[in-house]
Design a protein around this motif. Structure first.
Motif, PDB file in Angstrom:
ATOM      1  N   ILE A 144       0.859  -1.182   0.000  1.00 21.61           N
ATOM      2  CA  ILE A 144       0.000   0.000   0.000  1.00 21.61           C
ATOM      3  C   ILE A 144       0.899   1.237   0.000  1.00 21.61           C
ATOM      4  CG2 ILE A 144      -1.806   1.251   1.249  1.00 21.61           C
ATOM      5  CD1 ILE A 144      -2.696  -1.498   0.133  1.00 21.61           C
ATOM      6  N   GLU A 147      -4.898   6.223  -0.984  1.00 18.35           N
ATOM      7  CA  GLU A 147      -4.184   4.969  -0.720  1.00 18.35           C
ATOM      8  C   GLU A 147      -4.254   4.100  -1.968  1.00 18.35           C
ATOM      9  OE1 GLU A 147      -5.492   2.616   2.599  1.00 18.35           O
ATOM     10  OE2 GLU A 147      -3.805   3.318   3.778  1.00 18.35           O
ATOM     11  N   GLU A 193      -2.859   0.472  -4.083  1.00 19.85           N
ATOM     12  CA  GLU A 193      -2.255  -0.859  -3.972  1.00 19.85           C
ATOM     13  C   GLU A 193      -1.435  -1.123  -5.224  1.00 19.85           C
ATOM     14  OE1 GLU A 193      -4.992  -4.107  -3.275  1.00 19.85           O
ATOM     15  OE2 GLU A 193      -3.485  -5.605  -3.856  1.00 19.85           O
ATOM     16  N   VAL A 249     -11.554   0.132   3.688  1.00 20.17           N
ATOM     17  CA  VAL A 249     -11.491  -0.595   4.959  1.00 20.17           C
ATOM     18  C   VAL A 249     -12.821  -1.311   5.200  1.00 20.17           C
ATOM     19  CG1 VAL A 249     -11.276  -0.355   7.474  1.00 20.17           C
ATOM     20  CG2 VAL A 249      -9.851   1.032   5.940  1.00 20.17           C
ATOM     21  N   GLU A 250     -12.737  -2.596   5.528  1.00 20.12           N
ATOM     22  CA  GLU A 250     -13.955  -3.353   5.810  1.00 20.12           C
ATOM     23  C   GLU A 250     -14.134  -3.500   7.314  1.00 20.12           C
ATOM     24  OE1 GLU A 250     -14.525  -6.888   3.365  1.00 20.12           O
ATOM     25  OE2 GLU A 250     -12.983  -6.090   2.037  1.00 20.12           O
ATOM     26  N   GLU A 251     -15.366  -3.905   7.674  1.00 19.19           N
ATOM     27  CA  GLU A 251     -15.726  -3.922   9.094  1.00 19.19           C
ATOM     28  C   GLU A 251     -14.818  -4.792   9.950  1.00 19.19           C
ATOM     29  OE1 GLU A 251     -19.892  -5.036  10.234  1.00 19.19           O
ATOM     30  OE2 GLU A 251     -20.091  -3.031   9.395  1.00 19.19           O
ATOM     31  N   ASP A 252     -14.353  -5.909   9.380  1.00 17.17           N
ATOM     32  CA  ASP A 252     -13.567  -6.830  10.216  1.00 17.17           C
ATOM     33  C   ASP A 252     -12.071  -6.620  10.051  1.00 17.17           C
ATOM     34  OD1 ASP A 252     -13.119  -7.910   7.670  1.00 17.17           O
ATOM     35  OD2 ASP A 252     -13.239  -9.977   8.384  1.00 17.17           O
ATOM     36  N   TRP A 253     -11.676  -5.523   9.449  1.00 14.50           N
ATOM     37  CA  TRP A 253     -10.240  -5.263   9.317  1.00 14.50           C
ATOM     38  C   TRP A 253      -9.672  -4.838  10.652  1.00 14.50           C
ATOM     39  CZ3 TRP A 253      -8.246  -2.518   4.338  1.00 14.50           C
ATOM     40  CH2 TRP A 253      -8.581  -3.303   3.223  1.00 14.50           C
ATOM     41  N   GLY A 254      -8.416  -5.169  10.819  1.00 11.11           N
ATOM     42  CA  GLY A 254      -7.782  -4.735  12.049  1.00 11.11           C
ATOM     43  C   GLY A 254      -6.575  -5.579  12.377  1.00 11.11           C
ATOM     44  N   GLU A 255      -6.324  -5.666  13.664  1.00 12.82           N
ATOM     45  CA  GLU A 255      -5.127  -6.368  14.097  1.00 12.82           C
ATOM     46  C   GLU A 255      -5.473  -7.395  15.158  1.00 12.82           C
ATOM     47  OE1 GLU A 255      -2.354  -3.840  16.209  1.00 12.82           O
ATOM     48  OE2 GLU A 255      -3.845  -2.339  16.603  1.00 12.82           O
TER      49      GLU A 255
END
Lengths: 56, 299
Positions: A24, A33, A35, A50-56
């Motif tokens: 990115i 942003e 790709e 960004v989707e709802e379940d994105w994260g860490e």
């Protein structure tokens, strides 16, 4: 250093030699942003939203 | 290099073998890039497995890798690929069980509480409306969070019944039934910061304060990072948290309350460490890869 065109604002985006596929990067002009879809040839696309379940 | 007598070296054979390591990632952000750079530097061959295009034939449960590093940004994609690869005999770092546990705030809280670790008071209801009524007894202010999600998204502070009714009414209208499960934490009046500690295996690598003017202190929300001393209390809390979740590499988020008590807030199974790397004099990608290589040696 390769350059490619920002798909959003059509500015030149410079990629460093260590760039990777699916990395990115940010367009310096429109701050969008992006790709890196492929490195040879260099091809950029707008990065997925960004989707709802994105994260860490 | 081929020897003068024409016999090929072990290294030469090894280079022709398919990589033993898969890196599960669709989005190569700063952390993934640093990890891949570190693998390149150590000449550890790997294959980047993009979950967006991967296809797994369940009638042929075989995978060419022995170890996979799960770094996919989408929780559900990460979990799905980890499960399928484990079924094919691959050791996934972190395991599917750890991803499932940390990816669900309710399961995380239940696990930490069962291990006797300090966590913020919490209530869960199957409908948002039930939470509105329960909050009278639970107390304001409180914080409502989605069960799955990161970076402080869809997290709201409920200061009173009016705020609770407004926010929870919106949650009632969300299309996914999972989103209507209502997870509420007490609002911890922290001193303008929280703590992110990184633990790889049994070793706490370092910790940073995430400082923000906002009550949400996520780095993704532009919190600044500063080095946080690893006190014996913090180190022991983080180590015990990782032990409760199971072996792996985690980012543990800790809150300090007004009395200085430490509470484990969340555990991140695919920890981002860009902010921590800016504050700590530690090669975090290198330490991450150290842990990964240990798992490869064991497998």
């Amino acid at each position: 250093m390769a350059t490619a065109t920002c798909p959003s604002c059509e500015s030149d985006v410079a990629l460093d030699a260590a760039s990777r596929q699916h990395e990115i990067v940010e367009c310096a002009d429109c701050r969008g942003e992006l790709e890196i879809l492929s490195l040879d040839p260099v091809l950029l696309a707008l990065a997925p939203e960004v989707e709802e379940d994105w994260g860490e | 290099m081929t020897r003068d007598d024409g016999v090929r070296s072990a290294e030469e054979f090894a280079n022709e073998l398919p990589p033993r390591l898969a890196v599960i990632a669709s989005r190569i952000a700063v952390e993934e890039k640093r990890i891949l750079d570190e693998l390149d530097r150590r000449r550890v061959p790997y294959h980047v497995l993009d979950p967006r295009t991967a296809v797994f034939r369940l009638d042929r449960p075989k995978a060419p890798w022995s170890v996979a590093l799960a770094r996919e940004v989408s929780h559900h994609r990460n979990l799905t690929v980890a499960r399928v690869l484990e079924h094919a005999g691959v050791t996934v770092v972190n395991s599917a069980a750890a991803i499932a546990l940390c990816g669900d705030k309710l399961l995380t809280t239940l696990t930490l509480q069962a291990a006797g670790l300090p966590v913020p008071r919490c209530l869960v209801t199957a409908t948002p409306q039930a939470a509105v009524d329960a909050l009278e007894d639970f107390g304001y202010p409180a914080v409502v969070k989605p069960l799955t999600g990161s970076w402080g998204r869809q997290v709201a502070r409920l200061t009173d019944r009016d705020a609770a009714e407004a926010v929870l009414e919106l949650r009632e209208a969300l299309p996914d039934p999972h989103q209507r499960i209502t997870y509420v934490q007490e609002y911890v009046d922290k001193p303008g910061r929280d703590i992110r500690a990184l633990v790889f295996g049994t070793e706490v690598i370092g910790a940073v304060y995430r400082v923000s003017d906002s009550w949400r202190t996520n780095t993704a929300r532009d919190a600044r990072t500063l080095p946080c001393p690893l006190t014996p209390e913090l180190e022991s809390l983080v180590t015990a948290t990782a032990a409760a979740i199971g072996p792996g590499a985690y980012g543990v988020d800790v809150l300090e309350d007004r009395d200085g008590r430490l509470l484990v807030n969340e555990v991140n199974h695919t920890p981002q460490f860009r902010g921590a790397a800016e504050a700590l004099d530690v090669n975090l990608a290198g330490r991450y890869v150290d842990y990964l290589v240990q798992q490869m040696v064991r497998n």
